[in-house]
Design an enzyme around this catalytic site. Structure first.
Site, PDB file in Angstrom:
ATOM      1  N   LYS A 161      -9.316  53.024  24.326  1.00  8.81           N
ATOM      2  CA  LYS A 161      -9.941  51.747  23.974  1.00  8.81           C
ATOM      3  C   LYS A 161      -9.083  50.571  24.442  1.00  8.81           C
ATOM      4  O   LYS A 161      -7.851  50.617  24.426  1.00  8.81           O
ATOM      5  CB  LYS A 161     -10.181  51.665  22.458  1.00  8.81           C
ATOM      6  CG  LYS A 161     -11.242  52.656  21.949  1.00  8.81           C
ATOM      7  CD  LYS A 161     -12.647  52.223  22.317  1.00  8.81           C
ATOM      8  CE  LYS A 161     -13.719  53.271  22.028  1.00  8.81           C
ATOM      9  NZ  LYS A 161     -14.115  53.338  20.629  1.00  8.81           N
ATOM     10  N   ARG A 221     -11.954  61.270  17.354  1.00  6.91           N
ATOM     11  CA  ARG A 221     -12.860  61.389  18.507  1.00  6.91           C
ATOM     12  C   ARG A 221     -12.053  61.042  19.750  1.00  6.91           C
ATOM     13  O   ARG A 221     -11.597  59.909  19.904  1.00  6.91           O
ATOM     14  CB  ARG A 221     -14.050  60.436  18.349  1.00  6.91           C
ATOM     15  CG  ARG A 221     -15.069  60.516  19.479  1.00  6.91           C
ATOM     16  CD  ARG A 221     -16.219  59.537  19.250  1.00  6.91           C
ATOM     17  NE  ARG A 221     -17.226  59.642  20.293  1.00  6.91           N
ATOM     18  CZ  ARG A 221     -17.186  58.980  21.450  1.00  6.91           C
ATOM     19  NH1 ARG A 221     -16.182  58.144  21.705  1.00  6.91           N
ATOM     20  NH2 ARG A 221     -18.135  59.141  22.350  1.00  6.91           N
TER      21      ARG A 221
END
Length: 256
Positions: free
Chosen positions: A204, A238
């Protein structure tokens, strides 16, 4: 949870696994490295990604779910979609979990459909429309805002008969770097500790951009953050890099 993107345009692995043989090989790799859940994504939700209809998602998935179920019966499969029709298709193909980034906000039939299937549901915090999902909002108190959202949506899901709910605070979606780092430090308060928490921070931008790095070059920093959220009670990670996350999980369990 290992990520399997069936997309040509995901930000870090677009086009790598969007044919059946490549997807099956990647699934085998993810499971071998320690994944217990395979999260299948037919549509990229990165900024400026191509928008697909439910029909296009279903065409892209094809018989991938049933193939994985046949080849790897031990694998749990979550389907990453915000469409009720895609959920219905996935249910018929054998999925185990619905992973909806939209919190039921992008398809009015989503919550009712999940209730009908009786599948576990991953509820993510996100802005209220597809067009605004990546608009950066600075919240007065991000943890309070996320918990308010979770309370409202969980009550609605419970009213409809959805009992197995996993919470995802929505890293990478419409939040400032500062707010996301605050969430990392306050994971133990998210959802009031009442429901399992999924954390999705793999590759991210709130991690790599401030460091001036690429999504592929932040494994060390990501694993430190993974350890931090595990120590605060996170139940599911995840990830793209399963082997490294598994190592972090082992390290965490040895410390307990």
């Amino acid at each position: 949870m290992g990520i399997l993107n069936l997309t040509p345009d995901s930000f870090s692995d677009g086009g790598k696994f969007n044919n059946e043989n490549a997807a099956l090989k990647q699934t085998e790799k993810l499971l071998r490295e320690g994944a217990e859940i395979i999260d299948i994504g037919p549509q990229s939700t990165r900024p400026n990604a191509e928008f697909l209809s439910s029909e296009e998602e279903i065409n892209r998935i094809g018989n991938m779910i049933s193939r994985i179920k046949k080849e790897f019966p031990e694998a749990l499969i979550s389907l990453d979609t915000f469409y009720a029709d895609t959920v219905r298709f996935g249910f018929n193909e054998g999925i185990d979990i619905v992973n909806d980034i939209s919190g039921g906000q992008y398809d009015a039939e989503m919550f009712d459909t999940v209730a009908e299937t009786k599948l576990p549901y991953i509820l993510m915090h996100i802005n209220p429309s597809y067009e605004t999902m990546h608009d950066k909002i600075r919240f007065e108190d991000i943890t309070l805002e996320v918990n308010r959202y979770f309370s409202e949506k969980v009550n609605l899901l419970r009213e409809k008969g959805v009992n197995d709910i996993i919470l995802d605070p929505g890293f990478g979606f419409g939040k400032t770097v500062e707010d996301q780092m605050k969430m990392i430090s306050e994971v133990e308060y998210l959802g009031f500790g009442r429901l399992p928490l999924l954390i999705g921070i793999s590759r991210k931008s709130f991690i790599y951009k401030p460091l001036g790095k690429s999504p592929m070059d932040i494994n060390e920093e990501t694993q430190k953050l993974h350890l931090k959220v595990l120590e605060q009670g996170a139940k599911i990670l995840r990830v793209h890099d399963v082997a490294e996350a598994k190592e972090t999980l082992t390290q965490f369990l040895l410390k307990k």
